[in-house]
Design a protein around this motif. Structure first.
Motif, short mmCIF file in Angstrom:
data_model
loop_
_atom_site.label_atom_id
_atom_site.label_comp_id
_atom_site.label_asym_id
_atom_site.label_seq_id
_atom_site.Cartn_x
_atom_site.Cartn_y
_atom_site.Cartn_z
N VAL A 183 0.70 -4.57 -6.21
CA VAL A 183 -0.65 -4.70 -5.65
C VAL A 183 -0.86 -6.15 -5.24
O VAL A 183 -0.77 -7.06 -6.08
CB VAL A 183 -1.73 -4.26 -6.66
N VAL A 184 -1.11 -6.37 -3.96
CA VAL A 184 -1.31 -7.72 -3.43
C VAL A 184 -2.80 -8.01 -3.40
O VAL A 184 -3.58 -7.27 -2.79
CB VAL A 184 -0.72 -7.86 -2.01
N ASN B 175 -7.02 -13.98 2.63
CA ASN B 175 -6.57 -13.75 4.01
C ASN B 175 -5.72 -14.89 4.56
O ASN B 175 -4.87 -14.67 5.42
CB ASN B 175 -7.78 -13.55 4.94
N HIS C 157 -1.65 -14.97 4.97
CA HIS C 157 -1.15 -13.90 5.84
C HIS C 157 0.37 -13.85 5.89
O HIS C 157 0.97 -12.78 5.77
CB HIS C 157 -1.71 -14.12 7.25
N ILE D 136 1.86 -12.48 2.70
CA ILE D 136 1.66 -11.03 2.59
C ILE D 136 2.68 -10.29 3.44
O ILE D 136 3.24 -9.27 3.02
CB ILE D 136 0.22 -10.66 2.99
N LYS D 137 2.95 -10.82 4.65
CA LYS D 137 3.96 -10.21 5.52
C LYS D 137 5.33 -10.24 4.85
O LYS D 137 6.09 -9.27 4.90
CB LYS D 137 4.02 -10.94 6.86
N ALA E 102 5.49 -7.71 2.01
CA ALA E 102 5.62 -6.36 2.55
C ALA E 102 7.04 -6.08 2.99
O ALA E 102 7.57 -4.97 2.80
CB ALA E 102 4.66 -6.17 3.72
N LEU F 188 3.72 -0.23 -2.21
CA LEU F 188 2.95 -1.46 -1.98
C LEU F 188 1.51 -1.12 -1.65
O LEU F 188 1.24 -0.26 -0.80
CB LEU F 188 3.57 -2.26 -0.83
N ARG F 189 0.57 -1.79 -2.31
CA ARG F 189 -0.85 -1.67 -2.00
C ARG F 189 -1.41 -3.07 -1.76
O ARG F 189 -1.02 -4.03 -2.45
CB ARG F 189 -1.62 -1.00 -3.14
N ILE F 190 -2.33 -3.19 -0.81
CA ILE F 190 -2.92 -4.49 -0.47
C ILE F 190 -4.44 -4.36 -0.59
O ILE F 190 -5.06 -3.49 0.04
CB ILE F 190 -2.54 -4.94 0.95
N PRO G 81 -7.77 -5.89 0.48
CA PRO G 81 -8.29 -6.86 1.45
C PRO G 81 -9.26 -7.82 0.79
O PRO G 81 -10.02 -7.44 -0.11
CB PRO G 81 -8.97 -5.99 2.51
#
Length: 470
Positions: A207-208, A212, A215, A218-219, A222, A232-234, A236
């Motif tokens: 879980v990320v 923001n 970025h 996060i990429k 993933a 994988l769960r993000i 926001p």
């Protein structure tokens, strides 16, 4: 729970609920025939399929047969109460249409009583069973959280406080070693590469919970997680803006999150609601208002000088100005706006502007009956957020968050806020805020069954009385 097993499990639970419903049906009729010596006629057998179909649609709309891991027991019991209420309505409808009203009260009491005992016990049993299995290590998911900031800790607290969800947080990755991680700090964010390659730490999901501005990280996460058999769960960073009725869609290749999903955006659902409004308002106008209106008009004329009807500008769907019809309940020349403060004067308890007949009309909701004409015209609905006069709208939209969201749909003669006790005067901003929250919930959770429920509750509150009605 894996998807294929989830569907099987939910189907098994629905079948189990139908069996319990059948048991309640048989027991209620057994008591009716043995204790009260009433005759059981063959026609009553057809009530059972009606109740099963009603349970299916109500449980689907409220998701009462959903995976127990996804909701708290309290939330499941609340939704179950809604389904039982629908069952009670169907029983009343069946006995009324089959002209067996002499049997309805006794059967209804025992049927609802047995349902209210057996169904919650069934849900409690499955909840305890799931918790037991999870404590034994079955059906439990191990989560690695990337990001130990505010969002990550809020998510961790939810998991720790809801063991029945079946998740366990094994640790955090964050670029700063924060003391409040309680010994679960496993390293910096970049360590995800090493953990994925070496499998030194076992986990089922990542879980990320990064801001923001991260970025690129996060990429990268993933990409790394995508090469392994890990989900994988993000979360926001703007998650606090999203409610439970959000919608995710793809617009020309761009993923878009709609913060608020309104079922009545769908044209076929709007059509269903409109057909219901036309049929229901037509029946009320023909069967009730045709003889009731002359009596009320005569009473108003005899009690005070002035017109029978009171026509007031209110706001409809998308802030459209509409003419709202009511029976006049106040004395002529009564002022809506206070000359000193310039604020709109809502009707209060023992308001001197209200006539004696008007007090009865307002208490019994009869003053609202001309609005069935508005429903037939099409600028109002039977159920929806109550329309407010223009001055009150202008005042409230400046001080109440999301106030104008309630104008996304047609206003109603009655509404979810009203049957939950929020009707009448709202001089305290917190009361108006509560009314708005109930209205928004209705907009986001609309169903035809919900409309029927609100109509029944409105009728019930009219019979037993409402202390907020004046």
């Amino acid at each position: 729970m894996e998807l294929r097993y989830k569907y099987r499990f939910n189907f098994f639970r629905f079948v189990n609920e139908v069996l319990l419903l059948t048991v309640c049906f048989i027991l209620a009729f057994y008591i009716l025939t043995r204790v009260y010596n009433r005759n059981f006629i063959l026609l009553n057998v057809w009530m059972l399929p009606l109740l099963v179909i009603g349970w299916y649609f109500s449980s689907r709309s409220t998701k009462t047969s959903d995976d127990l891991n996804s909701k708290s027991l309290t939330a499941n019991l609340y939704k179950t109460a809604n389904s039982i209420f629908i069952q009670a309505c169907l029983v009343i409808l069946f006995f009324f249409t089959s002209h067996q009203t002499y049997n309805s009260k006794s059967f209804l009491f025992f049927y609802v009583l047995f349902l209210s005992i057996l169904i919650p016990l069934e849900k409690l049993f499955y909840k305890r069973l799931m918790v037991f299995l999870q404590k034994k290590g079955m059906n439990k998911k191990r989560i690695l959280v990337i990001g130990g900031g505010k969002t990550g800790m809020e998510f961790s607290n939810i998991i720790d406080g809801n063991m029945h969800l079946g998740y366990e947080i094994i640790g955090f990755l964050d670029d700063e070693q924060k003391p409040y991680l309680n010994g679960k700090y496993l390293g910096t964010v970049d360590k995800i590469d090493e953990m994925m390659e070496s499998h030194s730490v076992e986990f089922d999901e990542v879980v990320v919970a990064l801001p923001n501005r991260a970025h690129n990280k996060i990429k990268h996460i993933a990409s790394v997680v995508g090469r392994n058999t890990v989900k994988l769960r993000i979360i926001p960073a703007y998650h606090e803006l999203i409610n439970s009725q959000y919608n995710v869609s793809i617009f020309n290749g761009f993923p878009m999150i709609t913060l608020r999903h309104e079922p009545l955006d769908e044209i076929h659902l709007r059509s269903i609601k409109r057909v219901f409004d036309i049929l229901f308002s037509s029946l009320v106008l023909v069967l009730v208002c045709s003889w009731l209106f002359p009596l009320i008009a005569l009473a108003i004329k005899l009690s005070s000088p002035g017109p029978v009807f009171f026509i007031q500008e209110r706001w409809g769907k998308k802030n459209e100005k509409i003419k709202c019809f009511k029976f006049r309940s106040m004395k002529m020349m009564s002022k809506d706006v206070d000359e000193n403060s310039g604020k709109y004067q809502q009707a209060k308890k023992n308001d001197p502007r209200i006539t004696r007949v008007g007090a009865f009309l307002r208490k019994s909701n009869l003053d609202e009956f001309p609005q069935f004409i508005n429903v037939l015209i099409g600028n109002m609905s039977v159920v929806g957020p109550r329309p407010h006069p223009t001055p009150l709208n202008l005042e409230s939209k400046e001080v109440i968050d999301n106030y104008l969201v309630r104008h996304l749909v047609k206003p109603g003669i009655t509404g979810w806020a009203q049957v939950n006790g929020f009707r009448g005067e709202t001089s305290d901003p917190s009361l108006m805020m509560a009314r708005v929250n109930y209205d928004i919930w209705y907009i986001e959770n609309w169903s035809l069954l919900l409309d029927v429920k609100i109509i029944f509750l409105t009728f019930w509150k009219t019979l037993v009385g409402d202390k907020h009605a004046f």
